[in-house]
Design an enzyme around this catalytic site. Structure first.
Site, short mmCIF file in Angstrom:
data_model
loop_
_atom_site.label_atom_id
_atom_site.label_comp_id
_atom_site.label_asym_id
_atom_site.label_seq_id
_atom_site.Cartn_x
_atom_site.Cartn_y
_atom_site.Cartn_z
N HIS A 361 14.80 72.96 17.39
CA HIS A 361 15.11 72.20 18.85
C HIS A 361 16.44 72.01 18.86
CE1 HIS A 361 14.21 70.38 22.57
NE2 HIS A 361 14.64 69.20 22.03
N ASP A 378 18.12 64.77 25.19
CA ASP A 378 17.05 65.38 24.56
C ASP A 378 16.51 66.21 25.87
OD1 ASP A 378 15.12 66.89 23.42
OD2 ASP A 378 14.23 65.18 22.27
N CYS A 429 16.10 74.97 25.21
CA CYS A 429 16.81 73.67 24.68
C CYS A 429 18.17 73.91 24.29
CB CYS A 429 15.99 73.18 23.53
SG CYS A 429 16.06 74.27 22.11
#
Length: 470
Positions: A361, A378, A429
């Protein structure tokens, strides 16, 4: 018939008339005077101009009931009413103000007119102030008076040439925004020469400031027409041309071993296999991310006034700074930011971006020097306090080592940004992280969504093939 008989007959007729009125008042009455035609006036006018004094004298001469019968007197009143109406419609408008007070604001320098005996329309006298003060009468100073306002013309009578003469201070322009201001300025310049009170208040400075403000507004208006201001919020979403889309499509289908582009300064090569990570549903790799960050820095160097001054660390920086085995190690990255290598110190930047790779991630950490805070972004809205603690420690060590300045970051905020575009799948991401940096370096809010990701993937591939971020 003798005069006595005539008088007797007249007395009998008069008695009969009064008796008849008493019995049948509806049959004998003077003609009803209708309400005069109402016309809108902009200021009170002296009654004598309509001839009321003359008609009053005429009524006084004929008020004896022995000389005038009811019908004759009623006809005279009706005739007088019609004459008054015609005179009112034909006579020129006259604007006289019996009492006016100038109020001067000490702080703002604004002057406004307060009139107790006028009803002039606000549109005709907007931004026009007259300089009459009660103290002026004691000092025998002449006062200004609006004497005519026909067809948008503005005339001022200063009383220096008699009651029936108009001053030469005339503006033959319609009262609009600019012309109203011109009339305002000229009237107040005349007032400044006549009223010592306005001179003492420094009224000329207020007029000059209003002139400058008007010129600035006019200048900005014309510049806006000649050079339209470009909306910077549209730049991140500019549509791609068909040629660009075709070039990206061919690059995605190229042989995985083919060298598509090479960036000499950073020594980063992009092959067909590397670029394919930008196709829908793929995870981004280090080569594509690092090259795009270099392009963002080059974009800032091309147009420094358009973008914030930023530093972009590559994807290997944080893993070197915080090693899983040894922990925090400033010495491992100390030489990454030398003046010889960068040409500037990190403390001189507005923002410092650090990409964070957490197993599978991508997230982003920001040392926001401009706003004095450490931020963590995030796309899944996670929180990692240890990352911000490590970066706060690094920034203190870096500034002390390169600039010999002891920075106190104890009062800086630790912010886990929650109001940000959120990821809706399991593979975008890396793209979210790149766009966080792109928008922040532009000084923009994060005004994109998951729906923009397919467009951003193609656009990033195009910018990498051209070796130029836009």
């Amino acid at each position: 018939m003798s005069s006595y008989q005539k008088r007797s007959a007249g007395s009998e007729n008069s008695s009969f008339s009064h008796s008849a009125r008493a019995m049948a008042p509806g049959n004998y009455r003077y003609p009803e005077v209708k309400t005069p035609l109402r016309r809108q006036v902009h200021a009170p006018s002296p009654v004598k101009k309509f001839g009321l004094c003359a008609c009053t004298r005429q009524i006084r001469r004929n008020r004896s009931p022995r000389r005038v019968s009811g019908n004759v007197l009623g006809g005279f009143i009706s005739m007088t009413h019609n004459s008054l109406k015609r005179n009112a419609l034909d006579s020129p408008l006259c604007y006289s103000m019996d009492r006016e007070v100038i109020v001067v604001d000490d702080e703002l320098g604004d002057v406004e007119m307060i009139s107790d005996d006028t009803s002039m329309e606000a549109d005709a006298v907007e931004n026009v102030a007259m300089d009459v003060d009660e103290t002026a009468e004691k000092e025998n100073e002449p006062s200004l008076e609006v004497v005519d306002l026909e067809n948008g013309n503005f005339m001022v009578d200063d009383g220096s040439q008699g009651d029936n003469k108009k001053s030469s201070l005339v503006w033959n322009r319609p009262v609009t925004d600019v012309c109203g201001f011109e009339a305002y300025r000229k009237a107040l310049e005349s007032a400044e020469n006549r009223t010592s009170k306005l001179k003492d208040r420094g009224f000329g400075n207020a007029v000059k400031e209003r002139c400058r403000a008007l010129l600035r507004s006019l200048r900005s208006f014309w510049l806006q027409d000649e050079e339209p201001i470009e909306d910077v919020r549209r730049e991140p979403f500019l549509p791609l041309s068909k040629e660009d889309e075709t070039a990206v499509k061919h690059a995605f289908s190229a042989n995985i071993q083919n060298m598509l582009v090479t960036h000499k300064n950073s020594n980063i090569d992009i092959t067909g296999e590397n670029l394919r990570c930008l196709k829908p549903g793929q995870w981004l790799n280090d080569e594509v991310i690092n090259l795009f960050l270099v392009l963002l820095k080059e974009r800032e160097a091309r147009e420094p006034k358009k973008f914030l001054k930023c530093h972009f660390f590559n994807t290997f920086f944080f893993t070197k700074l915080v090693n899983s085995g040894t922990g925090y190690n400033y010495g491992a990255v100390r030489r990454w930011t030398s003046m010889k290598k960068l040409g500037y110190h990190l403390i001189d930047c507005d923002k410092i971006f650090i990409p964070i790779h957490m197993s599978i991630h991508w997230t982003l950490a920001v040392i926001n020097i401009k706003d004095r805070k450490f931020q963590y972004l995030d796309s899944f809205k996670g929180r990692e306090p240890r990352i911000l603690d490590a970066l706060a420690r690094y920034f203190v060590d870096e500034v002390m080592d390169k600039s010999e300045v002891d920075v106190d970051v104890s009062q800086w905020r630790r912010e886990f940004v929650q109001d940000l575009p959120e990821q809706r799948n399991g593979f975008d991401c890396g793209m979210f992280m790149l766009k966080y940096m792109d928008f922040y370096s532009r000084g923009l809010d994060l005004c994109f969504t998951q729906e923009h990701m397919p467009y951003f993937r193609v656009r990033t591939a195009k910018e990498i093939l051209q070796l130029k971020a836009e």
